[in-house]
Design a protein around this motif. Sequence first.
Motif, PDB file in Angstrom:
ATOM      1  N   GLY A  20      39.029  49.622  46.665  1.00  0.00           N
ATOM      2  CA  GLY A  20      40.382  49.922  46.214  1.00  0.00           C
ATOM      3  C   GLY A  20      41.307  50.081  47.393  1.00  0.00           C
ATOM      4  N   MET A  21      42.586  50.130  47.093  1.00  0.00           N
ATOM      5  CA  MET A  21      43.587  50.398  48.134  1.00  0.00           C
ATOM      6  C   MET A  21      44.716  51.222  47.535  1.00  0.00           C
ATOM      7  SD  MET A  21      45.755  46.843  48.409  1.00  0.00           S
ATOM      8  CE  MET A  21      47.082  47.609  49.346  1.00  0.00           C
ATOM      9  N   ASN A  22      45.386  52.010  48.369  1.00  0.00           N
ATOM     10  CA  ASN A  22      46.446  52.880  47.871  1.00  0.00           C
ATOM     11  C   ASN A  22      47.774  52.136  47.733  1.00  0.00           C
ATOM     12  OD1 ASN A  22      47.126  55.847  47.327  1.00  0.00           O
ATOM     13  ND2 ASN A  22      48.751  55.237  48.734  1.00  0.00           N
TER      14      ASN A  22
ATOM     15  N   MET B 266      47.504  45.904  42.183  1.00  0.00           N
ATOM     16  CA  MET B 266      46.860  45.634  40.881  1.00  0.00           C
ATOM     17  C   MET B 266      45.570  44.828  41.074  1.00  0.00           C
ATOM     18  SD  MET B 266      48.245  46.824  38.272  1.00  0.00           S
ATOM     19  CE  MET B 266      49.597  47.913  38.248  1.00  0.00           C
ATOM     20  N   ALA B 267      45.656  43.801  41.909  1.00  0.00           N
ATOM     21  CA  ALA B 267      44.505  42.911  42.095  1.00  0.00           C
ATOM     22  C   ALA B 267      43.323  43.664  42.703  1.00  0.00           C
ATOM     23  CB  ALA B 267      44.898  41.730  42.991  1.00  0.00           C
ATOM     24  N   VAL B 268      43.581  44.438  43.744  1.00  0.00           N
ATOM     25  CA  VAL B 268      42.466  45.095  44.441  1.00  0.00           C
ATOM     26  C   VAL B 268      41.866  46.209  43.581  1.00  0.00           C
ATOM     27  CG1 VAL B 268      41.802  46.424  46.493  1.00  0.00           C
ATOM     28  CG2 VAL B 268      43.374  44.494  46.719  1.00  0.00           C
ATOM     29  N   ASN B 269      42.720  46.959  42.878  1.00  0.00           N
ATOM     30  CA  ASN B 269      42.202  48.116  42.127  1.00  0.00           C
ATOM     31  C   ASN B 269      41.749  47.797  40.706  1.00  0.00           C
ATOM     32  OD1 ASN B 269      42.613  50.498  43.976  1.00  0.00           O
ATOM     33  ND2 ASN B 269      44.697  49.692  43.947  1.00  0.00           N
TER      34      ASN B 269
ATOM     35  N   SER C 282      49.107  53.023  37.931  1.00  0.00           N
ATOM     36  CA  SER C 282      49.026  52.101  36.799  1.00  0.00           C
ATOM     37  C   SER C 282      47.711  51.328  36.836  1.00  0.00           C
ATOM     38  CB  SER C 282      50.197  51.111  36.830  1.00  0.00           C
ATOM     39  OG  SER C 282      51.420  51.802  36.854  1.00  0.00           O
ATOM     40  N   ALA C 283      47.332  50.881  38.028  1.00  0.00           N
ATOM     41  CA  ALA C 283      46.065  50.143  38.154  1.00  0.00           C
ATOM     42  C   ALA C 283      44.889  51.036  37.770  1.00  0.00           C
ATOM     43  CB  ALA C 283      45.906  49.626  39.580  1.00  0.00           C
TER      44      ALA C 283
END
Length: 245
Positions: free
Chosen positions: A88-90, A108-111, A154-155
Motif C-alpha cells: 500500500g501507499m499513503n 486507488m491502484a496501489v491500495n 476511500s481506497a
Amino acid sequence: MRRPLENRIAVVTGGARGLGRGIARRLADDGARVIVWDIAPAAFDPVTAGFDPLAMIRVDVTDEAAVAAAAEESLTHGAVSILVNNAGMNGPVKQVADYDYATWRKVMAVNLDSVFLVSRAFVPRMVAEGHGRIVNVASIAGKEGVPGIAAYASAKAGVIGFTKSLARELVTTGVTVNAVAPVMVETDLLKEMTPEHIAASKAKIPMQRFLTIEELAGVVAFAAGPDCSFTTGFTFDASGGRATY
Ligand SMILES: NC(=O)c1ccc[n+]([C@@H]2O[C@H](COP(=O)([O-])OP(=O)(O)OC[C@H]3O[C@@H](n4cnc5c(N)ncnc54)[C@H](O)[C@@H]3O)[C@@H](O)[C@H]2O)c1
C-alpha cells in the motif's frame, strides 16, 4: 513451540519492509513458508527480517500481467493457502480541492486495485484445495475517513467492501476473507505525512501510543490461521480503542 501454519505456503505483498515484513516474519515463526512479493525487493535483508523467505518476487501489484505471472511462479512451490494483501501507499496529505487526479488514481491502484488483482489470481486454486485464508490490510482511515487523505481513506474503505463481498462469494468453499484496520504504526509510510498529520493521528488513539508491527502481525496471524475458521468478511480492529466497531 506451537507452529499452527506448518506446511502452509503464504504470499505477503509489500513484504520487503515495514508491516509486510513483520507480518511475513510472524507467519514464518508460526511455521509457514513465505513468498515475499514487492516492487522494491532490495529493501529486504533476511538478517534484519529474521527469516528466510521461500522466494522473493519482484512485482508491481498494480500490473495485471505481472501479478498473473508472479502468481504462477508462486504456485510452482505448491498450493498457496494464505494471502496477505499488504502492499500500500499513503499518498500526499492534501485537501480534496488540491488533490490531483493522477495521484488519486495511483493511490486507488496501489491500495485497492491490487487487492482485487492479487486475490483473483489465487482464489481459484484456494477453492480447488478447499482451504484458504485471505487477509487484507485496510486502515482505520477506511472506517472513519481522515481529512487530508481522502484518496487513501476511500481506497481502504473499498478494501473493506471488497473483503465483505469476496467473503460472501466464497462462504461455503473453506476460503475465508478478512481484513485488519490498523491505526498508525511507525514505518516508512509516515514519510509522506506531515508532522501535524502524524501528531493528530496519535492524539486520536485512546491507548495514547502507536500500534506496533508485532501487535498487528499477531492479529493477521490469527486471521491467517486454522482457528479463524468461522469468521469471514470481518474487519479486525487494531486501533488501541479508537474504533470500537
Ligand atoms: N504504517 C501505518 O501507520 C499504517 C496504518 C494503517 C494501515 N497501513 C497499511 O499497511 C500496509 C503496509 O504499510 P507500511 O506502513 O508497512 O508501509 P511501507 O511503505 O513501509 O511498506 C509498503 C511496502 O509495499 C511495497 N509496495 C508499494 N507499492 C507497491 C506495488 N505497487 N507493488 C508491490 N509492492 C509495493 C513497498 O515497496 C513496501 O515494501 C499498507 O497497506 C498501509 O496502507 C499502514
